[in-house]
Write a protein that holds these residues in place. Structure first.
Motif, mmCIF file in Angstrom:
data_model
loop_
_atom_site.group_PDB
_atom_site.id
_atom_site.type_symbol
_atom_site.label_atom_id
_atom_site.label_comp_id
_atom_site.label_asym_id
_atom_site.label_seq_id
_atom_site.Cartn_x
_atom_site.Cartn_y
_atom_site.Cartn_z
ATOM 1 N N ASP A 135 0.854 -1.189 0.000
ATOM 2 C CA ASP A 135 0.000 0.000 0.000
ATOM 3 C C ASP A 135 0.889 1.238 0.000
ATOM 4 O O ASP A 135 1.116 1.876 1.032
ATOM 5 C CB ASP A 135 -0.925 -0.005 1.220
ATOM 6 C CG ASP A 135 -1.882 1.186 1.216
ATOM 7 O OD1 ASP A 135 -1.835 1.988 0.261
ATOM 8 O OD2 ASP A 135 -2.658 1.311 2.176
ATOM 9 N N TYR A 136 1.400 1.575 -1.174
ATOM 10 C CA TYR A 136 2.363 2.668 -1.257
ATOM 11 C C TYR A 136 1.713 4.040 -1.111
ATOM 12 O O TYR A 136 2.411 5.013 -0.824
ATOM 13 C CB TYR A 136 3.134 2.574 -2.564
ATOM 14 C CG TYR A 136 4.255 1.550 -2.534
ATOM 15 C CD1 TYR A 136 5.234 1.584 -1.548
ATOM 16 C CD2 TYR A 136 4.343 0.560 -3.496
ATOM 17 C CE1 TYR A 136 6.264 0.658 -1.511
ATOM 18 C CE2 TYR A 136 5.379 -0.379 -3.480
ATOM 19 C CZ TYR A 136 6.330 -0.311 -2.487
ATOM 20 O OH TYR A 136 7.353 -1.224 -2.450
ATOM 21 N N ASP A 137 0.420 4.140 -1.320
ATOM 22 C CA ASP A 137 -0.221 5.439 -1.092
ATOM 23 C C ASP A 137 0.008 5.890 0.352
ATOM 24 O O ASP A 137 0.340 7.053 0.616
ATOM 25 C CB ASP A 137 -1.726 5.348 -1.374
ATOM 26 C CG ASP A 137 -2.024 5.265 -2.856
ATOM 27 O OD1 ASP A 137 -1.370 4.466 -3.548
ATOM 28 O OD2 ASP A 137 -2.889 6.011 -3.331
ATOM 29 N N ASP A 138 -0.154 4.956 1.288
ATOM 30 C CA ASP A 138 0.076 5.280 2.686
ATOM 31 C C ASP A 138 1.565 5.391 2.994
ATOM 32 O O ASP A 138 1.999 6.309 3.698
ATOM 33 C CB ASP A 138 -0.564 4.212 3.573
ATOM 34 C CG ASP A 138 -0.401 4.522 5.051
ATOM 35 O OD1 ASP A 138 -0.888 5.577 5.488
ATOM 36 O OD2 ASP A 138 0.217 3.714 5.756
ATOM 37 N N LEU A 200 5.116 2.785 -6.262
ATOM 38 C CA LEU A 200 4.097 3.260 -7.194
ATOM 39 C C LEU A 200 2.760 3.417 -6.481
ATOM 40 O O LEU A 200 2.318 2.523 -5.755
ATOM 41 C CB LEU A 200 3.929 2.271 -8.348
ATOM 42 C CG LEU A 200 5.024 2.280 -9.410
ATOM 43 C CD1 LEU A 200 4.926 1.035 -10.279
ATOM 44 C CD2 LEU A 200 4.918 3.530 -10.271
ATOM 45 N N SER A 201 2.112 4.548 -6.703
ATOM 46 C CA SER A 201 0.789 4.755 -6.131
ATOM 47 C C SER A 201 -0.230 3.879 -6.866
ATOM 48 O O SER A 201 0.013 3.384 -7.971
ATOM 49 C CB SER A 201 0.376 6.220 -6.244
ATOM 50 O OG SER A 201 0.100 6.555 -7.598
ATOM 51 N N GLN A 202 -1.382 3.700 -6.236
ATOM 52 C CA GLN A 202 -2.423 2.905 -6.881
ATOM 53 C C GLN A 202 -2.883 3.547 -8.192
ATOM 54 O O GLN A 202 -3.135 2.843 -9.179
ATOM 55 C CB GLN A 202 -3.592 2.713 -5.911
ATOM 56 C CG GLN A 202 -3.227 1.828 -4.742
ATOM 57 C CD GLN A 202 -4.405 1.454 -3.866
ATOM 58 O OE1 GLN A 202 -5.542 1.901 -4.094
ATOM 59 N NE2 GLN A 202 -4.162 0.636 -2.854
ATOM 60 N N GLN A 229 -1.680 -7.859 1.056
ATOM 61 C CA GLN A 229 -1.411 -6.661 0.267
ATOM 62 C C GLN A 229 -2.661 -6.294 -0.533
ATOM 63 O O GLN A 229 -3.509 -7.154 -0.803
ATOM 64 C CB GLN A 229 -0.262 -6.900 -0.717
ATOM 65 C CG GLN A 229 1.093 -7.068 -0.079
ATOM 66 C CD GLN A 229 2.188 -7.339 -1.099
ATOM 67 O OE1 GLN A 229 1.924 -7.769 -2.219
ATOM 68 N NE2 GLN A 229 3.436 -7.105 -0.710
ATOM 69 N N PRO A 230 -2.813 -5.023 -0.947
ATOM 70 C CA PRO A 230 -3.859 -4.694 -1.904
ATOM 71 C C PRO A 230 -3.679 -5.489 -3.199
ATOM 72 O O PRO A 230 -2.554 -5.756 -3.620
ATOM 73 C CB PRO A 230 -3.657 -3.190 -2.143
ATOM 74 C CG PRO A 230 -2.937 -2.698 -0.928
ATOM 75 C CD PRO A 230 -2.048 -3.836 -0.513
ATOM 76 N N VAL A 231 -4.801 -5.858 -3.815
ATOM 77 C CA VAL A 231 -4.782 -6.643 -5.046
ATOM 78 C C VAL A 231 -5.461 -5.836 -6.146
ATOM 79 O O VAL A 231 -6.592 -5.355 -5.971
ATOM 80 C CB VAL A 231 -5.521 -7.989 -4.876
ATOM 81 C CG1 VAL A 231 -5.465 -8.800 -6.171
ATOM 82 C CG2 VAL A 231 -4.938 -8.795 -3.723
ATOM 83 N N LEU A 232 -4.781 -5.690 -7.278
ATOM 84 C CA LEU A 232 -5.351 -5.031 -8.453
ATOM 85 C C LEU A 232 -5.776 -6.111 -9.445
ATOM 86 O O LEU A 232 -4.980 -6.969 -9.832
ATOM 87 C CB LEU A 232 -4.323 -4.109 -9.112
ATOM 88 C CG LEU A 232 -4.782 -3.410 -10.405
ATOM 89 C CD1 LEU A 232 -5.929 -2.436 -10.137
ATOM 90 C CD2 LEU A 232 -3.596 -2.678 -11.058
ATOM 91 N N THR A 233 -7.041 -6.064 -9.868
ATOM 92 C CA THR A 233 -7.520 -6.951 -10.926
ATOM 93 C C THR A 233 -7.875 -6.123 -12.143
ATOM 94 O O THR A 233 -8.288 -4.957 -12.033
ATOM 95 C CB THR A 233 -8.736 -7.775 -10.505
ATOM 96 O OG1 THR A 233 -9.810 -6.910 -10.103
ATOM 97 C CG2 THR A 233 -8.382 -8.717 -9.355
#
Length: 238
Positions: A135-138, A200-202, A229-233
């Motif tokens: 979670d790179y935004d945080d 990298l940000s989301q 971790q956050p998951v991007l689909t």
């Protein structure tokens, strides 16, 4: 890196398999784990019944993944390959997994675009991207200097791992020192590995995936999935 690797294999596979079947149907499906490491996700997904192929930049890691799968009675073809130049035919996979923050090792927009473009190339139309990242935004807001110690228990006793992070002035890249403390009769053996990562940000990842030909991009939070971790689909556009 995980306190109980077998438990992590099972837990992560259960979550990723649920996302996979929820998007593509019951399957089984033909999958590529394009940064398979020693097989944490690939082994569990193969055990869930999918036809899994692994690739990793490290030939040692790829060989270890295949060996660990074989020791568990599973077939896992694995090869050494750079995700920016995948050695597979176009459209051959139903889904591609890129987990464990692997995308963060690509340090430029160009390399990220190359990798996501290759993932799109080897996916069939409407195939599924499953990408997990910190979670790179945080983290970009807080810029931590280290990660908490992780203790795992093995046949040789406790192993302790942690990381030190040294942020660059751009606030986006950081030097990473990965410490592993191994028990020895007279104390500890210290091993250190070093790398540079890109936070990298989301939104940056969504924009890069969209430019590479993915649609229906959606972030799944750890609170919603149980994944660490956050998951991007995303779906490969036709």
């Amino acid at each position: 890196m995980f306190a109980d690797w077998e438990a992590s294999i099972a837990r992560q596979a259960g979550i990723l398999d649920g996302l996979l079947r929820g998007e593509l149907g019951p399957g089984p499906h033909h999958l590529l784990d394009c940064a398979c490491g020693i097989g944490t996700q690939a082994i569990g997904l193969a055990r869930a019944g999918h036809r899994v192929v692994g690739s990793d930049l490290s030939p040692v890691a790829a060989a270890r993944a295949a060996g660990e799968a074989a020791a568990r009675g599973l077939g896992l073809p694995a090869t050494a390959a750079d995700m920016r130049r995948l050695p597979f035919r176009p459209g051959v996979f139903d889904a591609v997994v890129c987990a464990d923050n692997s995308i963060a090792h690509l340090l430029t927009d160009e390399d990220t675009a190359l990798a996501l473009g290759e993932v799109r190339r080897v996916l069939r139309d409407d195939g599924l991207l499953l990408l997990t990242v910190r979670d790179y935004d945080d983290l970009r807001r807080t810029r931590p200097a280290s990660t908490p110690p992780q203790v795992s228990n093995g046949s040789d006793g406790r192993t302790i791992t942690f990381q030190l992070w040294h942020w660059h002035e751009d606030g986006e890249h950081y030097d990473q020192e990965h410490f592993q403390l191994l028990p020895r009769e007279e104390g500890w053996e210290v091993r250190v590995r070093r790398a540079v990562s890109r936070a990298l940000s989301q939104q940056q990842l969504v924009d890069a995936a969209s430019a590479a030909g993915f649609t229906d991009l959606h972030w799944h939070t750890p609170d919603a999935t149980g994944f660490y971790q956050p998951v991007l689909t995303g779906r490969a556009a036709g």
